[in-house]
Scaffold this active site. Structure first.
Site, PDB file in Angstrom:
ATOM      1  N   ALA A  12       0.801  -1.232   0.000  1.00  0.00           N
ATOM      2  CA  ALA A  12       0.000   0.000   0.000  1.00  0.00           C
ATOM      3  C   ALA A  12       0.831   1.278   0.000  1.00  0.00           C
ATOM      4  O   ALA A  12       0.272   2.365   0.122  1.00  0.00           O
ATOM      5  CB  ALA A  12      -0.933   0.009   1.211  1.00  0.00           C
ATOM      6  N   SER A  13       2.135   1.172  -0.155  1.00  0.00           N
ATOM      7  CA  SER A  13       2.973   2.372  -0.064  1.00  0.00           C
ATOM      8  C   SER A  13       2.982   3.193  -1.340  1.00  0.00           C
ATOM      9  O   SER A  13       3.375   4.359  -1.332  1.00  0.00           O
ATOM     10  CB  SER A  13       4.404   1.982   0.312  1.00  0.00           C
ATOM     11  OG  SER A  13       4.962   1.138  -0.679  1.00  0.00           O
ATOM     12  N   GLY A  53      -9.086  14.383   7.599  1.00  0.00           N
ATOM     13  CA  GLY A  53      -9.617  13.878   8.860  1.00  0.00           C
ATOM     14  C   GLY A  53      -9.822  12.379   8.909  1.00  0.00           C
ATOM     15  O   GLY A  53     -10.529  11.876   9.786  1.00  0.00           O
ATOM     16  N   ASN A  89      -2.499  -6.992  -3.272  1.00  0.00           N
ATOM     17  CA  ASN A  89      -1.981  -6.098  -4.303  1.00  0.00           C
ATOM     18  C   ASN A  89      -0.483  -6.241  -4.528  1.00  0.00           C
ATOM     19  O   ASN A  89      -0.004  -6.033  -5.648  1.00  0.00           O
ATOM     20  CB  ASN A  89      -2.297  -4.647  -3.918  1.00  0.00           C
ATOM     21  CG  ASN A  89      -1.501  -3.662  -4.726  1.00  0.00           C
ATOM     22  OD1 ASN A  89      -1.772  -3.410  -5.899  1.00  0.00           O
ATOM     23  ND2 ASN A  89      -0.470  -3.080  -4.118  1.00  0.00           N
ATOM     24  N   TYR A 159       6.219 -12.906 -15.474  1.00  0.00           N
ATOM     25  CA  TYR A 159       5.080 -12.156 -14.946  1.00  0.00           C
ATOM     26  C   TYR A 159       3.768 -12.769 -15.426  1.00  0.00           C
ATOM     27  O   TYR A 159       2.830 -12.952 -14.639  1.00  0.00           O
ATOM     28  CB  TYR A 159       5.177 -10.703 -15.393  1.00  0.00           C
ATOM     29  CG  TYR A 159       4.074  -9.810 -14.871  1.00  0.00           C
ATOM     30  CD1 TYR A 159       4.116  -9.319 -13.569  1.00  0.00           C
ATOM     31  CD2 TYR A 159       3.001  -9.435 -15.678  1.00  0.00           C
ATOM     32  CE1 TYR A 159       3.117  -8.493 -13.081  1.00  0.00           C
ATOM     33  CE2 TYR A 159       1.998  -8.612 -15.205  1.00  0.00           C
ATOM     34  CZ  TYR A 159       2.063  -8.138 -13.904  1.00  0.00           C
ATOM     35  OH  TYR A 159       1.058  -7.320 -13.430  1.00  0.00           O
ATOM     36  N   LYS A 163       0.751 -14.455 -12.980  1.00  0.00           N
ATOM     37  CA  LYS A 163      -0.617 -13.945 -12.902  1.00  0.00           C
ATOM     38  C   LYS A 163      -1.637 -15.010 -13.321  1.00  0.00           C
ATOM     39  O   LYS A 163      -2.765 -15.036 -12.816  1.00  0.00           O
ATOM     40  CB  LYS A 163      -0.764 -12.685 -13.758  1.00  0.00           C
ATOM     41  CG  LYS A 163       0.012 -11.487 -13.204  1.00  0.00           C
ATOM     42  CD  LYS A 163      -0.449 -11.126 -11.792  1.00  0.00           C
ATOM     43  CE  LYS A 163       0.245  -9.878 -11.268  1.00  0.00           C
ATOM     44  NZ  LYS A 163      -0.216  -9.487  -9.924  1.00  0.00           N
TER      45      LYS A 163
END
Length: 236
Positions: A12-13, A53, A89, A159, A163
């Protein structure tokens, strides 16, 4: 007990993972656990959400490291007691379009599969049991049209194979969980402008995650065991 929807996002970075974590964290009722190999890399995400927020939990996670995955699972189990959403992910693209499968170094295959398949399976095995305490669990695997057998082509073989194997994981897990409230789907986000996709990609990450978020928030009557792009089914 925490009544928000506990959502875990791996990788998630940056890129699609960051976009997905940001989108879910902005939604009412969702608590996002954003993970990365280096938690400091999540500072941008947390800062951006903080302006509006919203908050996000940050936790270290390397899906290729058993101890890291176990630590995340134990922390979630102790703090929240369950997982509601898992977005798988985290992934790598090591070989490039010009690579022939006949010249492909086997070490590149091993390294690619270690993250894109084995790492994803490791995290799934750790967290899906915590979904049994959820009212409606959702697993979303970030796949790719490059893994479609129906449209398989040459180039980027490691790759592509990883997948395709990830899609097999989706089908197997969905079949095992049939009859439960847990849904498992693969999503192709399209060619997105990320570190993996490159600067020439036509889509922004925020566009690519539209279908990811759709699959993560499916209603009870939604599909399972499918492969989707732009929220529409595509061939395996």
């Amino acid at each position: 007990m925490e009544d928000r929807i506990i959502s875990v996002v791996s990788g998630a970075s940056r890129g699609l993972g960051r976009a997905a974590a940001h989108r879910l964290a902005m939604m009412d009722g969702y608590l996002v656990i954003a993970t990365a190999r280096n938690p400091d890399d999540l500072a941008t995400l947390r800062s951006k959400l903080g302006i509006s927020g919203h908050v996000v939990e940050a936790h270290q996670l390397d899906i290729t490291d058993e101890a890291s995955v176990t630590a995340l699972r134990d922390w979630i189990a102790e703090r929240f007691g369950r997982v509601d959403v898992l977005i798988n992910n985290a992934g790598v693209l090591i070989d490039r379009h010009s690579t022939s499968i006949l010249d492909l170094p086997l070490e590149q295959v091993r390294e690619t599969l270690e993250t894109n398949l084995i790492g994803t399976l490791r995290l799934t095995q750790a967290l899906v049991p915590l979904m049994r305490a959820s009212r409606a669990g959702r697993v979303v695997n970030l796949a790719s049209s490059m893994g479609q057998l129906a449209e398989m082509d040459a180039g980027t073989p490691a790759y592509r194979m990883s997948k395709t194997a990830l899609n097999a994981l989706t089908r197997i897990l969905a079949a095992e969980l049939a009859g439960t409230s847990i849904k498992v789907n693969s999503v192709c986000p399209g060619w997105c402008r990320t570190d993996l996709g490159g600067p020439e990609a036509p889509r922004l990450p925020e566009e690519g995650v539209e279908c990811v978020v759709w699959a993560a928030t499916l209603p009870d009557y939604g599909p399972t065991g499918g492969f989707f792009r732009d929220c529409q089914p595509i061939p395996w």
